[in-house]
Design a protein around this motif. Structure first.
Motif, PDB file in Angstrom:
ATOM      1  N   THR A   1      19.304  39.978  57.850  1.00 27.78           N
ATOM      2  CA  THR A   1      20.648  39.391  57.275  1.00 27.78           C
ATOM      3  C   THR A   1      21.626  39.066  58.265  1.00 27.78           C
ATOM      4  OG1 THR A   1      20.271  41.346  55.658  1.00 27.78           O
ATOM      5  CG2 THR A   1      22.473  40.422  55.976  1.00 27.78           C
ATOM      6  N   LEU A   2      21.784  39.501  59.446  1.00 31.82           N
ATOM      7  CA  LEU A   2      22.682  39.158  60.496  1.00 31.82           C
ATOM      8  C   LEU A   2      22.164  37.674  60.960  1.00 31.82           C
ATOM      9  CD1 LEU A   2      25.085  39.826  62.325  1.00 31.82           C
ATOM     10  CD2 LEU A   2      23.421  40.915  63.718  1.00 31.82           C
ATOM     11  N   LYS A   3      21.007  37.465  61.199  1.00 36.23           N
ATOM     12  CA  LYS A   3      20.547  36.159  61.500  1.00 36.23           C
ATOM     13  C   LYS A   3      20.903  35.045  60.408  1.00 36.23           C
ATOM     14  CE  LYS A   3      18.287  33.171  63.758  1.00 36.23           C
ATOM     15  NZ  LYS A   3      19.088  32.216  64.638  1.00 36.23           N
ATOM     16  N   VAL A   4      20.889  35.249  59.332  1.00 40.75           N
ATOM     17  CA  VAL A   4      21.197  34.336  58.300  1.00 40.75           C
ATOM     18  C   VAL A   4      22.704  34.132  58.253  1.00 40.75           C
ATOM     19  CG1 VAL A   4      21.503  34.235  55.721  1.00 40.75           C
ATOM     20  CG2 VAL A   4      19.333  35.093  56.536  1.00 40.75           C
ATOM     21  N   LEU A   5      23.632  35.083  58.455  1.00 37.76           N
ATOM     22  CA  LEU A   5      25.011  34.808  58.523  1.00 37.76           C
ATOM     23  C   LEU A   5      25.286  34.150  59.998  1.00 37.76           C
ATOM     24  CD1 LEU A   5      26.323  38.521  57.539  1.00 37.76           C
ATOM     25  CD2 LEU A   5      26.528  36.268  56.188  1.00 37.76           C
ATOM     26  N   GLU A   6      24.554  34.623  60.766  1.00 39.82           N
ATOM     27  CA  GLU A   6      24.832  33.473  62.214  1.00 39.82           C
ATOM     28  C   GLU A   6      24.560  32.245  61.857  1.00 39.82           C
ATOM     29  OE1 GLU A   6      24.112  35.072  66.392  1.00 39.82           O
ATOM     30  OE2 GLU A   6      22.620  36.385  65.202  1.00 39.82           O
ATOM     31  N   ASP A   7      23.507  31.633  61.319  1.00 41.64           N
ATOM     32  CA  ASP A   7      23.031  30.367  61.034  1.00 41.64           C
ATOM     33  C   ASP A   7      24.221  29.835  59.988  1.00 41.64           C
ATOM     34  OD1 ASP A   7      20.757  30.615  62.560  1.00 41.64           O
ATOM     35  OD2 ASP A   7      19.605  30.989  60.770  1.00 41.64           O
ATOM     36  N   THR A   8      24.992  30.591  59.264  1.00 41.99           N
ATOM     37  CA  THR A   8      25.911  30.037  58.272  1.00 41.99           C
ATOM     38  C   THR A   8      27.148  29.961  58.963  1.00 41.99           C
ATOM     39  OG1 THR A   8      24.719  31.078  56.403  1.00 41.99           O
ATOM     40  CG2 THR A   8      26.940  30.607  56.296  1.00 41.99           C
ATOM     41  N   TYR A   9      27.753  30.862  59.740  1.00 42.28           N
ATOM     42  CA  TYR A   9      29.021  30.789  60.468  1.00 42.28           C
ATOM     43  C   TYR A   9      28.454  30.920  61.919  1.00 42.28           C
ATOM     44  CZ  TYR A   9      30.176  32.387  55.591  1.00 42.28           C
ATOM     45  OH  TYR A   9      30.303  32.426  54.218  1.00 42.28           O
ATOM     46  N   HIS A  10      28.596  29.889  62.704  1.00 40.09           N
ATOM     47  CA  HIS A  10      28.135  29.761  63.918  1.00 40.09           C
ATOM     48  C   HIS A  10      29.677  29.253  64.985  1.00 40.09           C
ATOM     49  CE1 HIS A  10      27.971  25.404  63.238  1.00 40.09           C
ATOM     50  NE2 HIS A  10      27.003  25.593  62.297  1.00 40.09           N
ATOM     51  N   TYR A  11      29.721  29.349  66.051  1.00 38.73           N
ATOM     52  CA  TYR A  11      30.512  29.049  66.713  1.00 38.73           C
ATOM     53  C   TYR A  11      30.871  27.343  66.884  1.00 38.73           C
ATOM     54  CZ  TYR A  11      27.447  27.849  70.656  1.00 38.73           C
ATOM     55  OH  TYR A  11      26.371  27.139  71.093  1.00 38.73           O
ATOM     56  N   ARG A  12      30.239  26.508  66.539  1.00 36.87           N
ATOM     57  CA  ARG A  12      30.442  25.143  66.405  1.00 36.87           C
ATOM     58  C   ARG A  12      30.863  24.862  65.080  1.00 36.87           C
ATOM     59  NH1 ARG A  12      24.956  25.550  68.690  1.00 36.87           N
ATOM     60  NH2 ARG A  12      24.272  25.419  66.772  1.00 36.87           N
ATOM     61  N   HIS A  13      31.211  25.765  64.318  1.00 33.95           N
ATOM     62  CA  HIS A  13      31.726  25.349  62.891  1.00 33.95           C
ATOM     63  C   HIS A  13      33.173  24.656  63.008  1.00 33.95           C
ATOM     64  CE1 HIS A  13      32.258  25.712  58.646  1.00 33.95           C
ATOM     65  NE2 HIS A  13      31.031  26.148  58.426  1.00 33.95           N
ATOM     66  N   ASP A  14      33.153  23.784  61.942  1.00 35.83           N
ATOM     67  CA  ASP A  14      34.587  23.044  61.847  1.00 35.83           C
ATOM     68  C   ASP A  14      35.779  23.787  61.702  1.00 35.83           C
ATOM     69  OD1 ASP A  14      33.387  20.818  62.377  1.00 35.83           O
ATOM     70  OD2 ASP A  14      33.153  20.250  60.299  1.00 35.83           O
ATOM     71  N   GLY A  15      35.705  24.696  60.824  1.00 31.42           N
ATOM     72  CA  GLY A  15      36.772  25.620  60.831  1.00 31.42           C
ATOM     73  C   GLY A  15      37.261  26.971  61.626  1.00 31.42           C
ATOM     74  N   LEU A  16      38.301  27.199  61.888  1.00 33.59           N
ATOM     75  CA  LEU A  16      38.418  28.349  63.030  1.00 33.59           C
ATOM     76  C   LEU A  16      38.065  29.707  62.388  1.00 33.59           C
ATOM     77  CD1 LEU A  16      40.102  29.408  65.427  1.00 33.59           C
ATOM     78  CD2 LEU A  16      42.131  29.401  64.432  1.00 33.59           C
ATOM     79  N   PRO A  17      38.214  30.027  61.065  1.00 34.73           N
ATOM     80  CA  PRO A  17      37.912  31.321  60.773  1.00 34.73           C
ATOM     81  C   PRO A  17      36.205  31.581  60.642  1.00 34.73           C
ATOM     82  CG  PRO A  17      39.403  30.255  59.179  1.00 34.73           C
ATOM     83  CD  PRO A  17      39.143  29.239  59.948  1.00 34.73           C
ATOM     84  N   GLU A  18      35.645  30.358  60.567  1.00 32.83           N
ATOM     85  CA  GLU A  18      33.999  30.362  60.538  1.00 32.83           C
ATOM     86  C   GLU A  18      33.695  30.531  62.088  1.00 32.83           C
ATOM     87  OE1 GLU A  18      35.817  28.218  58.832  1.00 32.83           O
ATOM     88  OE2 GLU A  18      35.021  28.505  56.744  1.00 32.83           O
ATOM     89  N   ARG A  19      34.421  29.923  62.937  1.00 31.32           N
ATOM     90  CA  ARG A  19      34.103  29.953  64.428  1.00 31.32           C
ATOM     91  C   ARG A  19      34.410  31.166  64.816  1.00 31.32           C
ATOM     92  NH1 ARG A  19      36.743  24.779  65.117  1.00 31.32           N
ATOM     93  NH2 ARG A  19      38.446  25.956  65.914  1.00 31.32           N
ATOM     94  N   LEU A  20      35.506  32.169  64.355  1.00 36.82           N
ATOM     95  CA  LEU A  20      35.779  33.221  64.878  1.00 36.82           C
ATOM     96  C   LEU A  20      34.768  34.183  64.146  1.00 36.82           C
ATOM     97  CD1 LEU A  20      39.524  33.331  64.277  1.00 36.82           C
ATOM     98  CD2 LEU A  20      38.254  33.423  66.793  1.00 36.82           C
ATOM     99  N   ALA A  21      34.302  34.168  63.127  1.00 35.83           N
ATOM    100  CA  ALA A  21      33.389  34.802  62.605  1.00 35.83           C
ATOM    101  C   ALA A  21      31.842  34.673  63.313  1.00 35.83           C
ATOM    102  CB  ALA A  21      33.004  34.489  61.135  1.00 35.83           C
ATOM    103  N   GLY A  22      31.863  33.381  63.407  1.00 37.00           N
ATOM    104  CA  GLY A  22      30.423  33.080  64.422  1.00 37.00           C
ATOM    105  C   GLY A  22      30.428  33.907  65.787  1.00 37.00           C
ATOM    106  N   ILE A  23      31.379  33.786  66.369  1.00 41.21           N
ATOM    107  CA  ILE A  23      31.633  34.591  67.682  1.00 41.21           C
ATOM    108  C   ILE A  23      31.445  36.183  67.341  1.00 41.21           C
ATOM    109  CG2 ILE A  23      33.184  35.174  69.565  1.00 41.21           C
ATOM    110  CD1 ILE A  23      34.506  32.483  69.124  1.00 41.21           C
ATOM    111  N   SER A  24      31.996  36.579  66.494  1.00 39.64           N
ATOM    112  CA  SER A  24      31.787  37.959  66.102  1.00 39.64           C
ATOM    113  C   SER A  24      30.593  38.303  65.978  1.00 39.64           C
ATOM    114  CB  SER A  24      32.728  38.388  65.143  1.00 39.64           C
ATOM    115  OG  SER A  24      34.132  38.431  65.613  1.00 39.64           O
ATOM    116  N   LEU A  25      29.717  37.562  65.271  1.00 45.00           N
ATOM    117  CA  LEU A  25      28.480  37.711  64.549  1.00 45.00           C
ATOM    118  C   LEU A  25      27.286  37.679  65.605  1.00 45.00           C
ATOM    119  CD1 LEU A  25      28.625  35.708  61.201  1.00 45.00           C
ATOM    120  CD2 LEU A  25      28.315  38.201  61.531  1.00 45.00           C
ATOM    121  N   ARG A  26      27.984  36.631  66.629  1.00 43.51           N
ATOM    122  CA  ARG A  26      26.906  36.727  67.960  1.00 43.51           C
ATOM    123  C   ARG A  26      26.988  37.832  68.686  1.00 43.51           C
ATOM    124  NH1 ARG A  26      22.652  36.325  69.814  1.00 43.51           N
ATOM    125  NH2 ARG A  26      22.324  35.769  72.031  1.00 43.51           N
ATOM    126  N   ARG A  27      28.209  38.475  68.757  1.00 38.90           N
ATOM    127  CA  ARG A  27      28.430  39.654  69.650  1.00 38.90           C
ATOM    128  C   ARG A  27      27.541  40.934  68.958  1.00 38.90           C
ATOM    129  NH1 ARG A  27      27.975  42.780  73.779  1.00 38.90           N
ATOM    130  NH2 ARG A  27      29.406  44.356  73.784  1.00 38.90           N
TER     131      ARG A  27
END
Length: 73
Positions: A26-52
């Motif tokens: 499940t976490l991998k799916v979320l990481e693929d959806t919200y990654h640190y290279r996303h255009d929006g700041l909230p999505e990038r922040l989520a991506g960084i947190s999901l990676r951690r």
């Protein structure tokens, strides 16, 4: 079988490893959806947190897996 008298412990450790595996998927799916290279700041922040979280989850999964395989059939 090296867990005579501890069958419930064996089942619980196997269940924990399986649940963590499902959570990692499940976490991998979320990481693929919200990654640190996303255009929006909230999505990038989520991506960084999901990676951690993913790194921490890998560590937890490895510990649970070691417990699970220590009970050999």
């Amino acid at each position: 079988m090296n867990y005579d008298g501890h069958e419930a412990l064996r089942r619980n450790m196997a269940g924990l490893a399986n649940n963590l595996c499902d959570l990692k998927t499940t976490l991998k799916v979320l990481e693929d959806t919200y990654h640190y290279r996303h255009d929006g700041l909230p999505e990038r922040l989520a991506g960084i947190s999901l990676r951690r979280l993913s790194v921490l989850m890998d560590e937890a999964f490895n510990i649970a897996l070691m417990l699970d395989i220590s009970f050999q059939d």
